[in-house]
Design an enzyme around this catalytic site. Sequence first.
Site, PDB file in Angstrom:
ATOM      1  N   ASP A 157       0.772  -1.183  -0.004  1.00 40.60           N
ATOM      2  CA  ASP A 157      -0.109   0.067  -0.145  1.00 40.60           C
ATOM      3  C   ASP A 157       0.834   1.201  -0.256  1.00 40.60           C
ATOM      4  OD1 ASP A 157      -2.375  -1.454  -0.134  1.00 40.60           O
ATOM      5  OD2 ASP A 157      -2.674  -1.645   2.051  1.00 40.60           O
ATOM      6  N   TYR A 182     -10.410  -0.980   0.762  1.00 39.74           N
ATOM      7  CA  TYR A 182     -10.025  -1.182   2.094  1.00 39.74           C
ATOM      8  C   TYR A 182      -9.832   0.328   2.908  1.00 39.74           C
ATOM      9  CZ  TYR A 182     -10.409  -5.869   3.552  1.00 39.74           C
ATOM     10  OH  TYR A 182     -10.848  -7.248   4.124  1.00 39.74           O
ATOM     11  N   GLU A 234      21.978  -9.721  15.490  1.00 38.39           N
ATOM     12  CA  GLU A 234      21.049  -9.364  14.540  1.00 38.39           C
ATOM     13  C   GLU A 234      20.006 -10.846  14.074  1.00 38.39           C
ATOM     14  OE1 GLU A 234      21.509  -4.933  12.686  1.00 38.39           O
ATOM     15  OE2 GLU A 234      22.333  -6.578  11.981  1.00 38.39           O
ATOM     16  N   GLU A 278      24.846  -7.745  12.908  1.00 41.72           N
ATOM     17  CA  GLU A 278      25.665  -6.885  13.834  1.00 41.72           C
ATOM     18  C   GLU A 278      25.263  -7.019  15.007  1.00 41.72           C
ATOM     19  OE1 GLU A 278      26.802  -2.417  12.266  1.00 41.72           O
ATOM     20  OE2 GLU A 278      24.535  -2.706  11.823  1.00 41.72           O
ATOM     21  N   LEU A 337      18.800   0.297  19.408  1.00 40.98           N
ATOM     22  CA  LEU A 337      18.223  -1.101  18.708  1.00 40.98           C
ATOM     23  C   LEU A 337      17.024  -0.394  18.091  1.00 40.98           C
ATOM     24  CD1 LEU A 337      18.448  -3.697  21.337  1.00 40.98           C
ATOM     25  CD2 LEU A 337      20.001  -2.885  19.652  1.00 40.98           C
TER      26      LEU A 337
END
Length: 721
Positions: A339, A427, A528, A625, A632
């Site tokens: 979208d 929608y 990660e 990493e 974060l």
Amino acid sequence: MWQHLVVSMALLSATTAICHPAERERARQGASIFADLSPQELKEVKNFLFLRPDLRLSSVKEETLKKNSIFLIELHVPKKSEALRALDKGHEKPVRQARVVIQFGDQPHPNITEYIVSPLPNPTCLKPRTFKSKQSIKFESRPISLVEYKHLTKILKEVTEKAYRILIESSGFSFHNCTDRCLTFSDIAPRGLESGERRTWIMLQKFVEGYFIHPIGFEVFINHKSLDSSEWFVEKVKLGEHNDEDLFSTYIPRGERNTPNNIHGPKTVLPQGPRYRVENNFVEYAGWSFAFRVRSSAGLQLFDIRFNGERIAYEISLQEALAFYAGNSPAAMQTKYIDAGWGMGTVGYELAPGIDCPEVATFIDLYHFYDTNHPIRYKNALCIFEMTTNTPLRRHYNNNFRGGYNFYAGLENTALVIRTTSTVYNYDYIWDFYFYQNGVVESRVSATGYIHSQFFTSEGVNYGNKVYSYVLGNLHTHLVNYKVDLDVAGRQNSFESLALKYENITNPWSPSHFIVQSKLHRTQHEKERHAAFPFGKTLPRYLHFYNPNQKNRWGHYKGYRIQFNSHAYSVLPKGWKEEKGITWSRYPLAVTRYRDSEMTSSSIYCQNDPWEPVVHFEDYIRNNENIVNEDLVAWVTVGFLHIPHSEDIPNTATPGNAVGFFLRPFNFFDEDPSVASKSTVIVRPHKDSFTKLNTQRWTPEVVGHCVSDKPFYYNGTYYEV
């Protein structure tokens, strides 16, 4: 977007004021860093670009596609480090900049180029903007424009004119030469089957209220890659039989129920006025403060979210939404809507007081520059309001087990809501952020609007349900991706998950017996890749982000956790062609180290080129990493499967179709911060008589005549009858 409203002053309770005046003032002043471009700024950027002879810009409304034109102008958010220097240290605010998308169609090798224009409001500098992938943007990946729709409509008229008799005989409607029995169309994306294509399936529908669920079974496949529309051609045509029936898709009431029609239902009221404050794009409420904007491409973004002056998150923002369908017609099986490629932030229209938002809400106008020559004002497209949940935030009845009680205490649960909507064709998405008194933030999306449908055939029941005599409601999955840049008690954060494991131990007071009980098991996620949880595997129940350098009074690391309210699952196998453009959809949660080059998980180009995307989310994780004691970012994906059914007629309803997530404090505070609320009520029976009450409250005893003219009363006894 720019706030038409300048200041909405409110009566602030004692709990609303931020504890640290200097921090509050920096937050208030710094909110403008994130404010969307004003109409005047948008005009200045446009004028600056048109004065550049090397760009050879033309009006976006010129009917040729062989032109250079501005497609999008919006705020370019500064680097986080630059913004934080102003917000936390009082340094000068970063220079305001604009992100500009220019479609270069009038050259031998057409392309899309993005620029950063600065400084605002008087720009003098233009420099290219690149993505982390360094990949060029293919011209075929551009979002579709109004001019291109005009050319599609023209070729569609030519096709349907040849099929005029068939259309009239099968449906009673026509696309050309019609008055009140006309056809319209829906176009399907992505536009092709591989990168570099621009071929679109188009399905015809009766142009009546709710035309999305009035397909006639006529589908056309148009190749419109060439910038010369005279070279466009139809590749395929599909036509189904049709049985004309009465309208069923309108909102007009029908049927009977026992609710009186001559009185209104419950309403939200503010007995003594609002308890929140809105100043331009800066909001304060019950200890909370944040800045907001509405990005043209993707929608609502919140920045610098604080509680009592302490930052909880730097950014919480909508990134992308998709709806992937299945069916047995060409158009249905090709439908994979992504979208942001439809300007998801620009399709939020006026909100209706009393329906979309309470009448007492603060309504704000938004401005966008998207496929236009001038800024467009969207009146009352965002609202902010306080509401009661009609469930206590907390309460307790302390039973004396003698027909009475020792005390009753309770606190009503109120929350501040900021809301926008996106009507992405059929929608309607309702985007909400809730701010509760106890330090909890909730992100919620509610889905409504019309289902996407195809003409019904007997094979269609494998892909949905028959919802009307000739209509198949196609099954589909909704996924929504958010960026949650948490700064819990500072930028240096770590991430762990908590689970339970059984332990079997000797009973210490009866050594001949054993006790089986649960024991906390903590898993530290250091890289990660280890913090990317794919769909299909169990997601840990406690997802804990904490500052390893800050503890609360009780010796626990100050933290927040993410709690899901979602039924999402993946929409395509990993590595499948179109899946490459939505690799964020592989994970309900992925945690990465913050990078200025990793600002978004998607782009406006992914819809029409998911095969070779310019933003490839998997690259954010691939370098694996370290995420211990680092800045974060949590990328959160929520969603649900929707198998349309007869109760989706005329419209999908919101109950049961809302998903999202919570940010909940986890040892961040020393106690529940809502104890500062003066809305608490404590009732104790008089020591001499149950009929006399000792009631403690810190707000006016009489709520207000618009609710009740009677003071609060509570008895609390129980007895046989």
